[in-house]
Design a protein around this motif. Sequence first.
Motif, PDB file in Angstrom:
ATOM      1  N   THR A  17       0.827  -1.200   0.000  1.00 18.58           N
ATOM      2  CA  THR A  17       0.000   0.000   0.000  1.00 18.58           C
ATOM      3  C   THR A  17       0.863   1.252   0.000  1.00 18.58           C
ATOM      4  O   THR A  17       2.055   1.209   0.328  1.00 18.58           O
ATOM      5  CB  THR A  17      -0.912   0.021   1.239  1.00 18.58           C
ATOM      6  OG1 THR A  17      -0.091   0.246   2.408  1.00 18.58           O
ATOM      7  CG2 THR A  17      -1.675  -1.287   1.395  1.00 18.58           C
ATOM      8  N   PRO A  18       0.267   2.419  -0.329  1.00 14.48           N
ATOM      9  CA  PRO A  18       1.016   3.677  -0.196  1.00 14.48           C
ATOM     10  C   PRO A  18       1.529   3.908   1.224  1.00 14.48           C
ATOM     11  O   PRO A  18       2.602   4.468   1.416  1.00 14.48           O
ATOM     12  CB  PRO A  18      -0.018   4.730  -0.606  1.00 14.48           C
ATOM     13  CG  PRO A  18      -0.948   4.013  -1.529  1.00 14.48           C
ATOM     14  CD  PRO A  18      -1.053   2.619  -0.970  1.00 14.48           C
ATOM     15  N   ASP A  19       0.763   3.469   2.238  1.00 14.41           N
ATOM     16  CA  ASP A  19       1.228   3.614   3.617  1.00 14.41           C
ATOM     17  C   ASP A  19       2.489   2.791   3.865  1.00 14.41           C
ATOM     18  O   ASP A  19       3.371   3.214   4.615  1.00 14.41           O
ATOM     19  CB  ASP A  19       0.133   3.176   4.597  1.00 14.41           C
ATOM     20  CG  ASP A  19      -0.995   4.194   4.704  1.00 14.41           C
ATOM     21  OD1 ASP A  19      -0.782   5.349   4.274  1.00 14.41           O
ATOM     22  OD2 ASP A  19      -2.073   3.837   5.204  1.00 14.41           O
ATOM     23  N   ARG A  37       6.114   4.197   5.274  1.00 12.04           N
ATOM     24  CA  ARG A  37       6.871   3.620   6.394  1.00 12.04           C
ATOM     25  C   ARG A  37       8.317   3.348   5.983  1.00 12.04           C
ATOM     26  O   ARG A  37       9.245   3.503   6.793  1.00 12.04           O
ATOM     27  CB  ARG A  37       6.206   2.332   6.871  1.00 12.04           C
ATOM     28  CG  ARG A  37       4.853   2.562   7.548  1.00 12.04           C
ATOM     29  CD  ARG A  37       4.306   1.276   8.155  1.00 12.04           C
ATOM     30  NE  ARG A  37       2.947   1.471   8.641  1.00 12.04           N
ATOM     31  CZ  ARG A  37       1.846   1.124   7.974  1.00 12.04           C
ATOM     32  NH1 ARG A  37       1.966   0.535   6.794  1.00 12.04           N
ATOM     33  NH2 ARG A  37       0.648   1.344   8.472  1.00 12.04           N
ATOM     34  N   LEU A  38       8.506   2.945   4.736  1.00 12.45           N
ATOM     35  CA  LEU A  38       9.869   2.709   4.264  1.00 12.45           C
ATOM     36  C   LEU A  38      10.663   4.011   4.182  1.00 12.45           C
ATOM     37  O   LEU A  38      11.879   4.021   4.375  1.00 12.45           O
ATOM     38  CB  LEU A  38       9.843   2.029   2.895  1.00 12.45           C
ATOM     39  CG  LEU A  38       9.671   0.513   2.915  1.00 12.45           C
ATOM     40  CD1 LEU A  38       9.351  -0.011   1.521  1.00 12.45           C
ATOM     41  CD2 LEU A  38      10.918  -0.152   3.453  1.00 12.45           C
ATOM     42  N   ARG A  39       9.968   5.093   3.869  1.00 13.06           N
ATOM     43  CA  ARG A  39      10.655   6.401   3.841  1.00 13.06           C
ATOM     44  C   ARG A  39      11.304   6.707   5.192  1.00 13.06           C
ATOM     45  O   ARG A  39      12.355   7.334   5.259  1.00 13.06           O
ATOM     46  CB  ARG A  39       9.671   7.513   3.495  1.00 13.06           C
ATOM     47  CG  ARG A  39       9.225   7.572   2.044  1.00 13.06           C
ATOM     48  CD  ARG A  39       8.207   8.687   1.867  1.00 13.06           C
ATOM     49  NE  ARG A  39       7.746   8.791   0.505  1.00 13.06           N
ATOM     50  CZ  ARG A  39       8.326   9.532  -0.439  1.00 13.06           C
ATOM     51  NH1 ARG A  39       9.404  10.227  -0.145  1.00 13.06           N
ATOM     52  NH2 ARG A  39       7.837   9.583  -1.653  1.00 13.06           N
ATOM     53  N   ALA A  40      10.612   6.290   6.254  1.00 13.30           N
ATOM     54  CA  ALA A  40      11.110   6.545   7.603  1.00 13.30           C
ATOM     55  C   ALA A  40      11.637   5.263   8.231  1.00 13.30           C
ATOM     56  O   ALA A  40      11.576   5.089   9.445  1.00 13.30           O
ATOM     57  CB  ALA A  40       9.995   7.137   8.458  1.00 13.30           C
ATOM     58  N   GLY A  41      12.143   4.367   7.396  1.00 12.26           N
ATOM     59  CA  GLY A  41      12.528   3.042   7.871  1.00 12.26           C
ATOM     60  C   GLY A  41      13.832   2.977   8.627  1.00 12.26           C
ATOM     61  O   GLY A  41      14.182   1.931   9.165  1.00 12.26           O
ATOM     62  N   GLY A  42      14.584   4.063   8.670  1.00  7.75           N
ATOM     63  CA  GLY A  42      15.848   4.058   9.393  1.00  7.75           C
ATOM     64  C   GLY A  42      17.000   3.518   8.570  1.00  7.75           C
ATOM     65  O   GLY A  42      16.823   2.987   7.471  1.00  7.75           O
ATOM     66  N   ASN A  43      18.183   3.645   9.105  1.00  5.65           N
ATOM     67  CA  ASN A  43      19.392   3.193   8.428  1.00  5.65           C
ATOM     68  C   ASN A  43      19.623   1.709   8.695  1.00  5.65           C
ATOM     69  O   ASN A  43      19.394   1.221   9.801  1.00  5.65           O
ATOM     70  CB  ASN A  43      20.602   3.996   8.896  1.00  5.65           C
ATOM     71  CG  ASN A  43      20.478   5.463   8.526  1.00  5.65           C
ATOM     72  OD1 ASN A  43      19.753   5.807   7.599  1.00  5.65           O
ATOM     73  ND2 ASN A  43      21.167   6.330   9.255  1.00  5.65           N
TER      74      ASN A  43
END
Length: 448
Positions: A146-148, A152-158
């Motif tokens: 989903t777009p959500d 979440r991957l955008r803010a998934g961390g290093n």
Amino acid sequence: MGPTDLDARLAGLSPAELEILEQQLADRLWQKRWGRWKPYPWQVPPDHVPTLGWWLQLGGRGTGKTDGCARYMVSHVNGPPCDPRLPGGHRMAIIAPTQGDAVEACVNGPSGLKAHDPRVRLRTTVGGTFARWPSGAEAKLFGSHTPDDVERLRAGGNRCLVWMEEVAAQRRLKDAITHSEMGLRIGTNPHYIGSTTPKPRSELIELTKRADVIMTRGRTRDAIHLPAEQRAHLIAKYKGTRTEAQELDGILLEDIEGALWSRAGLDTARVGAVPPLASVVVAMDPAATSHDESDEMGIIVAGKGAQYIADRNGFQRQHGYAIDDLSGRMPPIEAARRAIRAYHEHRADAIVAEVNNGGEWIGTVVRQIDPTVNYRTVTASRGKVTRAEPVAALTDQGSAHIVGSLPELEEQLVSWVPGDSSPDRLDAYVWALTHLMLAPAGNLAAVA
């Protein structure tokens, strides 16, 4: 020492002592299991994966692709730390078609992390769902449906390692790769591992052609840990077919000679977002009968753009957009409910369904569930090739687009050759685009 004495001793231990004992037993169990694993040749990883590169396992069903990646991740965790400042030295990610797939296949399943290292614990917190080791190393679990999920991957961390499970089945694969790659920056050699039965996805084809992607391949016929009778049955059933090549031999098939749609054409016409729309339909193509769950029920949401835009021939016209693919194997009432939900969510003008291929039941069920739906029927007065060719031409002309990625629909479009039985997703797509862009008003019947 008898069971009673053991129970008494355990009862006398403090919670901290019980935790230490549990950890010691798990360590012994892991060491015992670790040495017993006998890999297939294609499960043996390369000595080195390039930075931001891939080890990609392409294989048929039952060839242990998930097993190989789980083993790799456990070995990575128990190897040198990628960043000694981190608890356990490692922060990783697992991306699957859905987060539930990541939990079931990659962690809890018979080939998942726990099968290789019983010390792994699954934890869900406000920050997400994680597979964690006693050392503090962790792998965060993501979906890509989903777009959500993408947000979440955008803010998934290093991360130092990303495992992409069933690469070809990930609906938003391109976005998943883009955003996970942005976070691959822990340690000196952050990289991917991937496992998939191949499908003709543009993103997967591009991966296989990259110099920094190392591939190993396995065939179902060589997967000797599977029951011999099962392997023989599958090979005999699908011998000489596209299914054998793709699903059993793990061959990545590209464009099919004679297909009306090409992958390059779909990619050229692809758009990233839904524009303002003048009209929307939910098109349904039924399985053969209302009781047949063996075939897929085609359900496609498509719209016609509000603006007039020039196609490749310079003709100003309203373009068509395939927005969503809700198809699948399901009972009739679930298919009707799914179509009705899409009708309301997308503020559609109508549900459009074929009725001369066992689809008469659709209108009855739709009206029973929601009599407010504007329901219309279409009748196939021409052959499937005659109906599909003009819709395929819209893609070639640059006036029919897929929004984002609809991999199951796209695979049917690029693999169907006139003369073969046409699949239901493709049929529903053809009905939708025909209704929106090609059909004279008289070809549609409104049903009250």
